[in-house]
Design a protein around this motif. Structure first.
Motif, PDB file in Angstrom:
ATOM      1  N   TYR A 104      45.248 -21.659  21.181  1.00  0.00           N
ATOM      2  CA  TYR A 104      44.232 -22.347  21.061  1.00  0.00           C
ATOM      3  C   TYR A 104      43.444 -22.331  19.646  1.00  0.00           C
ATOM      4  CZ  TYR A 104      39.001 -23.464  21.783  1.00  0.00           C
ATOM      5  OH  TYR A 104      37.778 -24.317  21.699  1.00  0.00           O
ATOM      6  N   GLU A 105      43.801 -21.177  19.082  1.00  0.00           N
ATOM      7  CA  GLU A 105      43.305 -21.270  17.585  1.00  0.00           C
ATOM      8  C   GLU A 105      44.149 -22.062  16.614  1.00  0.00           C
ATOM      9  OE1 GLU A 105      41.875 -17.910  19.769  1.00  0.00           O
ATOM     10  OE2 GLU A 105      44.281 -18.585  19.424  1.00  0.00           O
ATOM     11  N   THR A 106      45.358 -22.417  17.030  1.00  0.00           N
ATOM     12  CA  THR A 106      46.168 -23.013  16.191  1.00  0.00           C
ATOM     13  C   THR A 106      45.775 -24.753  16.339  1.00  0.00           C
ATOM     14  OG1 THR A 106      47.928 -21.679  15.987  1.00  0.00           O
ATOM     15  CG2 THR A 106      48.627 -24.196  15.931  1.00  0.00           C
ATOM     16  N   ASN A 107      45.572 -25.005  17.713  1.00  0.00           N
ATOM     17  CA  ASN A 107      45.156 -26.164  18.248  1.00  0.00           C
ATOM     18  C   ASN A 107      43.675 -26.790  17.353  1.00  0.00           C
ATOM     19  OD1 ASN A 107      46.564 -28.246  19.863  1.00  0.00           O
ATOM     20  ND2 ASN A 107      45.824 -27.478  21.507  1.00  0.00           N
ATOM     21  N   CYS A 108      43.124 -25.888  17.057  1.00  0.00           N
ATOM     22  CA  CYS A 108      41.581 -26.190  16.588  1.00  0.00           C
ATOM     23  C   CYS A 108      41.692 -26.462  14.971  1.00  0.00           C
ATOM     24  CB  CYS A 108      40.802 -24.831  16.717  1.00  0.00           C
ATOM     25  SG  CYS A 108      40.353 -24.726  18.278  1.00  0.00           S
ATOM     26  N   ILE A 109      42.883 -26.260  14.393  1.00  0.00           N
ATOM     27  CA  ILE A 109      43.044 -26.721  12.954  1.00  0.00           C
ATOM     28  C   ILE A 109      43.007 -28.117  12.996  1.00  0.00           C
ATOM     29  CG2 ILE A 109      44.847 -26.671  11.097  1.00  0.00           C
ATOM     30  CD1 ILE A 109      45.915 -23.884  12.167  1.00  0.00           C
ATOM     31  N   ILE A 142      55.010 -27.613  25.287  1.00  0.00           N
ATOM     32  CA  ILE A 142      53.906 -27.770  24.129  1.00  0.00           C
ATOM     33  C   ILE A 142      53.515 -28.964  24.102  1.00  0.00           C
ATOM     34  CG2 ILE A 142      55.942 -28.624  22.786  1.00  0.00           C
ATOM     35  CD1 ILE A 142      54.599 -27.698  20.288  1.00  0.00           C
ATOM     36  N   PHE A 143      51.904 -29.193  23.937  1.00  0.00           N
ATOM     37  CA  PHE A 143      51.061 -30.187  23.973  1.00  0.00           C
ATOM     38  C   PHE A 143      50.645 -30.577  22.621  1.00  0.00           C
ATOM     39  CE2 PHE A 143      51.111 -28.565  28.269  1.00  0.00           C
ATOM     40  CZ  PHE A 143      51.372 -29.528  29.142  1.00  0.00           C
ATOM     41  N   HIS A 197      40.884 -28.078  27.836  1.00  0.00           N
ATOM     42  CA  HIS A 197      40.046 -27.079  28.404  1.00  0.00           C
ATOM     43  C   HIS A 197      40.140 -27.030  29.841  1.00  0.00           C
ATOM     44  CE1 HIS A 197      37.390 -25.754  24.986  1.00  0.00           C
ATOM     45  NE2 HIS A 197      37.717 -26.908  24.706  1.00  0.00           N
ATOM     46  N   HIS A 198      40.948 -28.018  30.513  1.00  0.00           N
ATOM     47  CA  HIS A 198      41.304 -28.043  31.914  1.00  0.00           C
ATOM     48  C   HIS A 198      42.772 -27.775  32.439  1.00  0.00           C
ATOM     49  CE1 HIS A 198      36.816 -29.305  32.927  1.00  0.00           C
ATOM     50  NE2 HIS A 198      37.113 -29.724  31.816  1.00  0.00           N
ATOM     51  N   VAL A 199      43.518 -27.302  31.542  1.00  0.00           N
ATOM     52  CA  VAL A 199      45.032 -27.203  32.069  1.00  0.00           C
ATOM     53  C   VAL A 199      45.018 -26.339  33.095  1.00  0.00           C
ATOM     54  CG1 VAL A 199      47.158 -26.268  31.170  1.00  0.00           C
ATOM     55  CG2 VAL A 199      45.670 -27.576  29.579  1.00  0.00           C
ATOM     56  N   PRO A 200      45.592 -26.474  34.017  1.00  0.00           N
ATOM     57  CA  PRO A 200      45.555 -25.366  35.110  1.00  0.00           C
ATOM     58  C   PRO A 200      45.988 -23.923  34.670  1.00  0.00           C
ATOM     59  CG  PRO A 200      46.505 -27.360  35.648  1.00  0.00           C
ATOM     60  CD  PRO A 200      46.371 -27.517  34.635  1.00  0.00           C
ATOM     61  N   LEU A 204      49.807 -23.111  34.252  1.00  0.00           N
ATOM     62  CA  LEU A 204      50.467 -23.464  33.304  1.00  0.00           C
ATOM     63  C   LEU A 204      49.859 -23.115  32.006  1.00  0.00           C
ATOM     64  CD1 LEU A 204      50.652 -27.352  33.939  1.00  0.00           C
ATOM     65  CD2 LEU A 204      52.600 -25.590  34.178  1.00  0.00           C
ATOM     66  N   ARG A 205      48.576 -22.502  31.881  1.00  0.00           N
ATOM     67  CA  ARG A 205      47.999 -22.134  30.661  1.00  0.00           C
ATOM     68  C   ARG A 205      48.813 -20.946  30.097  1.00  0.00           C
ATOM     69  NH1 ARG A 205      43.617 -23.695  28.123  1.00  0.00           N
ATOM     70  NH2 ARG A 205      42.986 -24.566  29.979  1.00  0.00           N
ATOM     71  N   SER A 206      49.402 -20.002  30.770  1.00  0.00           N
ATOM     72  CA  SER A 206      50.101 -18.832  30.248  1.00  0.00           C
ATOM     73  C   SER A 206      51.319 -19.123  29.661  1.00  0.00           C
ATOM     74  CB  SER A 206      50.516 -18.031  31.130  1.00  0.00           C
ATOM     75  OG  SER A 206      51.176 -18.415  32.407  1.00  0.00           O
ATOM     76  N   ASN A 207      51.646 -20.271  29.790  1.00  0.00           N
ATOM     77  CA  ASN A 207      53.257 -20.526  29.195  1.00  0.00           C
ATOM     78  C   ASN A 207      53.156 -21.799  28.304  1.00  0.00           C
ATOM     79  OD1 ASN A 207      52.858 -22.445  31.473  1.00  0.00           O
ATOM     80  ND2 ASN A 207      55.211 -22.197  31.571  1.00  0.00           N
TER      81      ASN A 207
END
Length: 494
Positions: free
Chosen positions: A184-189, A145-146, A170-173, A176-179
């Protein structure tokens, strides 16, 4: 073991071997980079205005390029923001990292196609250095989690613009993106409190192994989880084994964070900035952060005592000394030249070059000539907390009280929010004051000379700092409360 942890170990070995090559040739690496940056930008407007074609060595570099902050560089940046090419760096930036400054309002920091990779690889290499040193790669197979700002961006004259943490998102390899969480939707809040509850919804039943973020906001995440579950974090996330953080000194927050977790875990400190990824903790054993000298940034260092002089000393990496506070100046492959980022650092090793972040050049108290800096108040607080182990700190800031409303001599006022107060507040204040006097002889002299009285603590109510940050529109994400200031602008609002 999963495929991520299996593949990480040989990749980590490769990355560390490459790093060790430039570590052994640090000075040559930096001076070669300086010439390369100048050559690449010689045709730009800034390069022509500052006679880049005449630069042949570090002395001529210093003569051609002044030390400047955002305001000084703003006429050029405004041209870049307006869509012009070849102003500070070749072509147009890939992104603008949008930040808020205390004096400049909104700042637009260019990120080029040449620099974006170093922003990404800094965090990656910090993790891989940890894997190489410890052999622990299992955390890569679980959820990560970031806690960061929104990844949403807008276009400004054809250039994507947003927060640095959002750009990096947007550049997370792909591996790693799958876990990676949150979604993304929550991060945009945008609203932090709404976002936090949604993050908890998405993570509370997942096998979280790595959590990354600025300590006070991670603590807020932990507090909300504990309020929901009544459990320690280790019982909610039994796989949680690695904490990655940056932006503030961890020590004042560590006791409460580890108490919330319920056990000690490994931690990695990073030093990212919109201007470039500056350093990371490359060892769990050695003090300090490895300064990244092969990442597209030519560094200069100004001794703090010289900074406000008309012609301050400017040093390259081969000229620095241990234990001296330096203001950091960056020259980057995104077109920042002689750029003073406002941070101060101190070298704790010269082989390799490792630093600690000691404060902000403009964050100090010198209302009476004492020039108390961030490093000193952090150390004084840390000392007092060691003497009073029952104390758990939420946040604090320090300001001068020049004309006390109650009368008497002026003093430094420490505004502190505790989650657990000291058993003896007066003894706690005395321990802070004594340590600060030990660290800063000018502060001690002012008390001895009856110019200042010892510091006073104002205990703040619960959520005082959260409410302040909310009132400033800076709740959550990568925002931080300044540790100290030379006026009462923050103190009076809190």
């Amino acid at each position: 073991m999963g495929f991520r942890s299996i593949l990480a170990k040989p990749f980590a070995s490769f990355v560390v071997q490459n790093r060790q090559k430039w570590e052994k040739q640090a000075v040559e690496t930096q001076l070669t980079l300086m010439k390369s940056l100048v050559a690449d930008a010689s045709h730009t407007l800034f390069g022509k205005d500052h006679r880049f074609s005449d630069i042949s060595d570090y002395q001529s570099f210093k003569e051609a390029i002044p030390v400047q902050d955002y305001e000084n560089l703003k006429p050029y940046i405004e041209k870049v923001v307006a869509g012009e090419s070849d102003i500070l760096w070749k072509d147009k930036p890939l992104y603008f990292a949008k930040t808020s400054g205390t004096t400049s309002g909104v700042k637009y920091i260019p990120i080029s196609k040449e620099s974006i990779g170093f922003h990404i690889n800094g965090a990656r290499d910090a993790l891989l250095s940890y894997v190489h040193e410890t052999g622990n790669a299992k955390f890569l197979d679980k959820n990560l989690i970031f806690l960061s700002g929104s990844p949403e961006m807008i276009k400004k004259n054809g250039v994507f613009t947003g927060r640095l943490s959002g750009i990096v998102n947007h550049h997370v390899p792909g591996y790693l993106r799958s876990n990676q969480l949150p979604s993304y939707e929550t991060n945009c809040i945008e609203d932090w409190e709404t976002k936090l509850e949604k993050i908890i919804d998405e993570t509370i039943d997942k096998p979280m192994s790595l959590i990354s973020g600025i300590p006070p906001w991670v603590q807020m995440y932990f507090d909300h989880i504990q309020a929901r579950t009544g459990k320690k974090i280790k019982d909610v996330f039994p796989d949680f084994s690695l904490f990655v953080y940056g932006g503030v000194n961890f020590e004042p927050y560590s006791a409460k964070l580890f108490e919330s977790i319920g056990k000690k875990i490994d931690a990695i400190e990073t030093y990212p900035a919109s201007e470039g990824f500056i350093a990371y903790q490359d060892s769990q054993e050695a003090e300090g952060l490895l300064l990244l000298l092969n990442s597209g940034v030519f560094y200069e260092f100004i001794p703090v005592e010289d900074y406000f002089k008309e012609n301050p000393r400017r040093l390259h990496i081969g000229e620095v000394q241990l234990g001296v506070n330096y203001a950091v100046v960056m020259n980057t492959n995104a077109g920042l030249w002689g750029y003073s980022i406002g941070d101060t650092v101190k070298f704790v090793s010269l082989n390799p070059y490792r630093i600690i972040v000691s404060g902000r050049i403009k964050h100090f108290i010198s209302a009476f000539g004492e020039h108390v800096i961030g490093e000193e108040v952090e150390k004084a607080m840390q000392f007092a907390m060691q003497r009073h182990p029952e104390v758990e700190l939420v946040e604090f800031t320090v300001a001068p009280q020049v004309t006390p409303p109650e009368g008497g001599l002026p003093y430094h006022e420490w505004l502190i929010e505790f989650s657990k107060e000291p058993n003896n507040l007066n003894a706690f204040a005395k321990d802070i004051n004594d340590k600060l006097a030990q660290l800063n002889v000018y502060y001690e002299d002012l008390m001895t000379g009856s110019i200042l009285q010892p510091l006073k603590i104002r205990v703040l109510p619960k959520n005082a700092f959260i409410d302040y940050m909310k009132s400033q529109g800076k709740l959550g994400g990568q925002n931080k409360v300044p540790r100290l200031s030379n006026d009462r602008a923050i103190a009076d609002k809190i």
